[in-house]
Enzyme design. Structure first.
Site, PDB file in Angstrom:
ATOM      1  N   ILE A  86       0.711  -1.506  -0.061  1.00 61.41           N
ATOM      2  CA  ILE A  86      -0.308   0.266   0.108  1.00 61.41           C
ATOM      3  C   ILE A  86       0.941   1.007   0.239  1.00 61.41           C
ATOM      4  O   ILE A  86       0.740   2.157  -1.079  1.00 61.41           O
ATOM      5  CB  ILE A  86      -0.933  -0.126   1.075  1.00 61.41           C
ATOM      6  N   GLU A  91       8.786  -2.309   3.795  1.00 60.60           N
ATOM      7  CA  GLU A  91       8.726  -3.485   3.384  1.00 60.60           C
ATOM      8  C   GLU A  91       9.267  -3.460   1.736  1.00 60.60           C
ATOM      9  O   GLU A  91       9.886  -4.330   1.199  1.00 60.60           O
ATOM     10  CB  GLU A  91       7.246  -4.253   3.414  1.00 60.60           C
ATOM     11  N   HIS A 149      -2.163  -0.445   8.280  1.00 64.31           N
ATOM     12  CA  HIS A 149      -1.206  -1.145   9.189  1.00 64.31           C
ATOM     13  C   HIS A 149      -0.278  -0.676   9.994  1.00 64.31           C
ATOM     14  O   HIS A 149      -0.871  -0.559  11.229  1.00 64.31           O
ATOM     15  CB  HIS A 149      -0.224  -1.844   7.905  1.00 64.31           C
ATOM     16  N   GLU A 180      -0.666  -0.543  13.710  1.00 63.36           N
ATOM     17  CA  GLU A 180       0.509  -0.846  14.430  1.00 63.36           C
ATOM     18  C   GLU A 180       1.114   0.648  14.633  1.00 63.36           C
ATOM     19  O   GLU A 180       2.773   0.410  15.236  1.00 63.36           O
ATOM     20  CB  GLU A 180       1.666  -1.487  13.271  1.00 63.36           C
ATOM     21  N   VAL A 208      -5.152  -7.658   1.739  1.00 62.43           N
ATOM     22  CA  VAL A 208      -5.923  -8.524   1.997  1.00 62.43           C
ATOM     23  C   VAL A 208      -6.577  -8.406   3.238  1.00 62.43           C
ATOM     24  O   VAL A 208      -6.173  -7.284   4.448  1.00 62.43           O
ATOM     25  CB  VAL A 208      -4.203  -9.773   2.574  1.00 62.43           C
TER      26      VAL A 208
END
Ligand code: CO
Length: 262
Positions: A86, A91, A149, A180, A208
């Site tokens: 996203i 990552e 996230h 998070e 997801v």
């Protein structure tokens, strides 16, 4: 030298089969359909999830380096990597680092941007989300809180920009939080007007609807988002639909891939 193009679709991965097919699987399939003339490869970055699936079903999913090694073995010279991430966070940076180690395998490697990489991308996503939930929000008695996230990386600020954009584009009842990082439900609950808002809808702002959506968002635990908003006095409705399920989101990923393929 003869040019042989190859596309690599990279996802974090999920061990939840139901959402996998509808999100990561659907994105992978959309890339294959959009580019029938170019071989498409797939990789998941999470070693933990890949090991879990291998143990459970025997299915072997490649990591980034394995997929790149396979592409090299197949004679690919030009690699086009599209991540299903996203934001441009930790990552995505790790993916670039990993890929850099294999750069001598190929003549060129290009990266398609993550979903939210420009103001235009964000505008597009606000339109998609606002459209999806327009019936629910029309009554004026409901709010939608999206669960991103979140990350320690400075790109975490993108979530706040998206939140701002919902208000600026006439959707004051759509809020963005993260599981998070900042902001969390503790920061969002005081922004809701209980004299008007009776129902809080929760939905993942993640590719997801996996572990975070099912447990941290919709789970029964005391600190889940569903529990926190219920304790604040709201009727809570959870929508377990990852962003990868939205055809318009898949088109946005495809557009980012097109930007590097031209
Ligand atoms: Co996580």
């Amino acid at each position: 030298m003869k040019i042989k193009k190859g596309i690599l679709v990279v996802s974090f991965g999920t061990s939840h089969e139901d959402t996998r097919e509808k999100t990561i699987g659907a994105i992978e399939a959309a890339v294959c359909v959009a580019h029938p003339q170019i071989p498409v490869y797939f990789a998941w970055t999470s070693g933990v999830i890949r090991a879990k699936i291998l143990k459970k079903t025997g299915e072997k999913i490649c990591g980034t380096k394995e997929a790149l090694a396979q592409m090299k073995a197949d004679g690919i010279t030009h690699v086009y990597i599209q991540a299903t991430h996203i934001i441009n966070g930790i990552e995505y940076e790790l993916l670039k680092e990993d890929t850099c180690r294999c750069k001598d395998f190929f003549s060129a490697i290009s990266f398609g941007k993550p979903l939210l990489s420009s103001t235009e991308d964000m505008k597009e996503l606000t339109r998609i989300i606002a459209g999806e939930f327009s019936d629910i929000l029309a009554s004026g008695g409901a709010a939608l809180v999206l669960m991103g996230h979140g990350t320690e990386h400075h790109s975490n600020t993108g979530y706040a920009a998206l939140d701002y954009m919902f208000r600026e584009t006439g959707h004051p009842d759509i809020h963005v939080g993260t599981v998070e990082a900042y902001p969390s439900p503790a920061q969002i609950i005081p922004l809701l007007d209980p004299s008007r808002i009776k129902t809080v809808h929760l939905a993942p702002l993640m590719t997801v609807a996996g572990d975070h959506a099912k447990n941290d968002m919709a789970g029964n635990a005391e600190d889940s988002w569903a529990s926190q908003f219920a304790r604040a006095g709201y009727h809570v409705v959870c929508h377990l639909k990852g962003l990868g399920e939205y055809p318009a989101v898949r088109r946005l990923f495809l557009r980012h891939l097109d930007e590097i393929l031209d």
